[in-house]
Design an enzyme around this catalytic site. Structure first.
Site, PDB file in Angstrom:
ATOM      1  N   HIS A  17       0.847  -1.203   0.000  1.00  0.00           N
ATOM      2  CA  HIS A  17       0.000   0.000   0.000  1.00  0.00           C
ATOM      3  C   HIS A  17       0.882   1.252   0.000  1.00  0.00           C
ATOM      4  O   HIS A  17       0.639   2.194  -0.750  1.00  0.00           O
ATOM      5  CB  HIS A  17      -0.892   0.056   1.253  1.00  0.00           C
ATOM      6  N   LYS A  41     -17.761  -6.656   8.222  1.00  0.00           N
ATOM      7  CA  LYS A  41     -16.408  -7.200   8.275  1.00  0.00           C
ATOM      8  C   LYS A  41     -15.895  -7.200   9.701  1.00  0.00           C
ATOM      9  O   LYS A  41     -16.195  -6.306  10.487  1.00  0.00           O
ATOM     10  CB  LYS A  41     -15.457  -6.368   7.406  1.00  0.00           C
ATOM     11  N   ARG A  90      -1.276  -6.736  -8.008  1.00  0.00           N
ATOM     12  CA  ARG A  90      -0.174  -7.636  -7.653  1.00  0.00           C
ATOM     13  C   ARG A  90      -0.022  -8.776  -8.638  1.00  0.00           C
ATOM     14  O   ARG A  90       1.064  -9.297  -8.833  1.00  0.00           O
ATOM     15  CB  ARG A  90      -0.404  -8.238  -6.265  1.00  0.00           C
ATOM     16  N   SER A 127      -2.728  -7.702   2.984  1.00  0.00           N
ATOM     17  CA  SER A 127      -3.154  -7.505   4.374  1.00  0.00           C
ATOM     18  C   SER A 127      -3.544  -8.829   5.016  1.00  0.00           C
ATOM     19  O   SER A 127      -3.281  -9.052   6.203  1.00  0.00           O
ATOM     20  CB  SER A 127      -4.322  -6.518   4.446  1.00  0.00           C
TER      21      SER A 127
END
Length: 151
Positions: A17, A41, A90, A127
Protein backbone atom coordinates in the site's frame (compact mmCIF):
# COMPACT_ATOMS: atom_id res chain seq x y z
CA UNK A 1 -5.78 19.91 -9.32
CA UNK A 2 -5.68 16.20 -10.14
CA UNK A 3 -6.94 14.11 -7.25
CA UNK A 4 -7.13 10.34 -6.87
CA UNK A 5 -8.85 8.21 -4.26
CA UNK A 6 -6.99 5.12 -3.04
CA UNK A 7 -9.69 3.03 -1.33
CA UNK A 8 -9.26 0.00 0.88
CA UNK A 9 -9.70 -1.47 4.32
CA UNK A 10 -5.98 -1.16 5.13
CA UNK A 11 -6.26 -3.85 7.82
CA UNK A 12 -3.36 -3.22 8.21
CA UNK A 13 -1.46 -0.84 5.93
CA UNK A 14 1.29 -2.82 4.16
CA UNK A 15 4.51 -1.95 2.38
CA UNK A 16 2.61 -2.64 -0.85
CA UNK A 17 0.00 0.00 0.00
CA UNK A 18 2.76 2.41 0.99
CA UNK A 19 4.51 1.86 -2.35
CA UNK A 20 1.34 2.52 -4.38
CA UNK A 21 0.57 5.68 -2.39
CA UNK A 22 4.12 7.03 -2.79
CA UNK A 23 4.03 6.37 -6.52
CA UNK A 24 0.53 7.86 -6.76
CA UNK A 25 1.80 11.08 -5.20
CA UNK A 26 4.19 11.41 -8.15
CA UNK A 27 1.23 11.21 -10.56
CA UNK A 28 -1.44 13.23 -8.75
CA UNK A 29 -1.59 16.53 -6.90
CA UNK A 30 -3.41 14.80 -4.05
CA UNK A 31 -3.93 11.16 -3.09
CA UNK A 32 -6.85 10.61 -0.74
CA UNK A 33 -6.43 7.36 1.14
CA UNK A 34 -10.01 6.31 1.87
CA UNK A 35 -10.66 3.70 4.51
CA UNK A 36 -13.92 1.94 3.71
CA UNK A 37 -16.22 1.09 6.59
CA UNK A 38 -18.04 -2.22 6.30
CA UNK A 39 -20.01 -3.14 9.44
CA UNK A 40 -20.21 -6.77 8.29
CA UNK A 41 -16.41 -7.20 8.28
CA UNK A 42 -14.49 -8.30 11.33
CA UNK A 43 -11.31 -6.20 11.34
CA UNK A 44 -8.13 -7.01 13.24
CA UNK A 45 -7.39 -3.31 13.77
CA UNK A 46 -9.89 -0.63 14.75
CA UNK A 47 -10.78 2.14 12.33
CA UNK A 48 -8.86 4.60 14.53
CA UNK A 49 -5.73 2.40 14.49
CA UNK A 50 -5.86 1.94 10.71
CA UNK A 51 -6.27 5.68 10.21
CA UNK A 52 -3.39 6.42 12.59
CA UNK A 53 -1.10 3.92 10.78
CA UNK A 54 -1.64 5.77 7.50
CA UNK A 55 -1.46 9.28 8.94
CA UNK A 56 1.76 8.50 10.78
CA UNK A 57 3.35 6.84 7.74
CA UNK A 58 2.59 9.88 5.56
CA UNK A 59 2.89 12.65 8.17
CA UNK A 60 5.60 14.36 6.09
CA UNK A 61 3.72 14.08 2.79
CA UNK A 62 1.25 16.98 2.41
CA UNK A 63 -0.19 15.50 -0.79
CA UNK A 64 -1.67 12.55 1.14
CA UNK A 65 -5.00 12.93 2.97
CA UNK A 66 -6.74 10.20 4.97
CA UNK A 67 -10.52 9.88 5.21
CA UNK A 68 -13.12 7.26 6.05
CA UNK A 69 -16.29 6.50 4.12
CA UNK A 70 -19.25 4.15 3.85
CA UNK A 71 -21.08 2.94 0.77
CA UNK A 72 -19.98 2.70 -2.84
CA UNK A 73 -16.54 4.04 -3.60
CA UNK A 74 -17.72 5.62 -6.84
CA UNK A 75 -20.49 7.50 -5.03
CA UNK A 76 -18.00 8.78 -2.47
CA UNK A 77 -15.75 9.98 -5.32
CA UNK A 78 -18.68 11.86 -6.80
CA UNK A 79 -19.54 13.43 -3.42
CA UNK A 80 -16.02 14.77 -2.90
CA UNK A 81 -15.45 15.50 -6.61
CA UNK A 82 -12.52 13.15 -7.19
CA UNK A 83 -12.29 11.96 -10.82
CA UNK A 84 -9.80 9.09 -10.38
CA UNK A 85 -9.58 5.89 -8.37
CA UNK A 86 -6.07 4.55 -7.80
CA UNK A 87 -5.58 0.79 -7.45
CA UNK A 88 -2.58 -1.49 -7.15
CA UNK A 89 -2.27 -4.77 -9.02
CA UNK A 90 -0.17 -7.64 -7.65
CA UNK A 91 -1.11 -10.44 -10.03
CA UNK A 92 -3.50 -11.53 -12.83
CA UNK A 93 -6.24 -12.42 -10.32
CA UNK A 94 -6.14 -8.85 -8.95
CA UNK A 95 -6.39 -7.54 -12.50
CA UNK A 96 -9.49 -9.58 -13.34
CA UNK A 97 -11.22 -8.58 -10.09
CA UNK A 98 -10.27 -4.89 -10.36
CA UNK A 99 -11.14 -4.75 -14.07
CA UNK A 100 -14.75 -5.74 -13.37
CA UNK A 101 -15.03 -3.09 -10.65
CA UNK A 102 -13.45 -0.43 -12.88
CA UNK A 103 -15.87 -1.19 -15.73
CA UNK A 104 -18.81 -1.02 -13.33
CA UNK A 105 -17.59 2.27 -11.84
CA UNK A 106 -17.17 3.78 -15.29
CA UNK A 107 -20.68 2.64 -16.25
CA UNK A 108 -22.10 4.25 -13.08
CA UNK A 109 -20.10 7.47 -13.42
CA UNK A 110 -17.30 9.15 -15.32
CA UNK A 111 -14.74 8.08 -12.71
CA UNK A 112 -11.63 6.53 -14.25
CA UNK A 113 -9.53 3.89 -12.51
CA UNK A 114 -5.75 4.12 -12.74
CA UNK A 115 -3.84 0.91 -12.11
CA UNK A 116 -0.27 0.71 -10.89
CA UNK A 117 1.62 -2.58 -10.82
CA UNK A 118 3.07 -3.27 -7.43
CA UNK A 119 6.83 -3.27 -7.18
CA UNK A 120 8.49 -6.69 -7.37
CA UNK A 121 9.71 -6.36 -3.77
CA UNK A 122 6.15 -5.96 -2.41
CA UNK A 123 4.02 -7.91 -4.90
CA UNK A 124 3.57 -10.89 -2.59
CA UNK A 125 2.34 -8.84 0.40
CA UNK A 126 -1.35 -8.64 1.24
CA UNK A 127 -3.15 -7.50 4.37
CA UNK A 128 -4.58 -11.02 4.84
CA UNK A 129 -1.06 -12.51 4.81
CA UNK A 130 0.08 -9.89 7.33
CA UNK A 131 -2.88 -10.68 9.60
CA UNK A 132 -2.05 -14.39 9.42
CA UNK A 133 1.60 -13.69 10.34
CA UNK A 134 0.42 -11.56 13.29
CA UNK A 135 -2.08 -14.20 14.49
CA UNK A 136 0.70 -16.78 14.47
CA UNK A 137 3.20 -14.52 16.25
CA UNK A 138 5.54 -14.14 13.27
CA UNK A 139 7.71 -11.15 12.42
CA UNK A 140 5.17 -8.95 10.64
CA UNK A 141 7.47 -5.88 10.80
CA UNK A 142 9.13 -6.84 7.50
CA UNK A 143 5.77 -6.50 5.71
CA UNK A 144 4.42 -3.20 7.06
CA UNK A 145 5.57 0.40 7.60
CA UNK A 146 7.09 1.23 11.01
CA UNK A 147 3.83 2.91 12.07
CA UNK A 148 2.00 -0.44 12.25
CA UNK A 149 2.27 -1.73 15.80
CA UNK A 150 0.49 -4.72 17.31
CA UNK A 151 -0.51 -4.39 20.95
Amino acid sequence: MKKALFPGSFDPLTLGHQDIIKRGVALFDEVIVAIGINSEKNYMFSLEERKRFIEETFKNEPKVKVVTYEGLTVQFCQEIKVPFILRGLRNPADFEFEKAIAHTNRMLSKIETVFLLTSARTSYISSSIVRDVIRNHGDYTKLVPDSVKVK
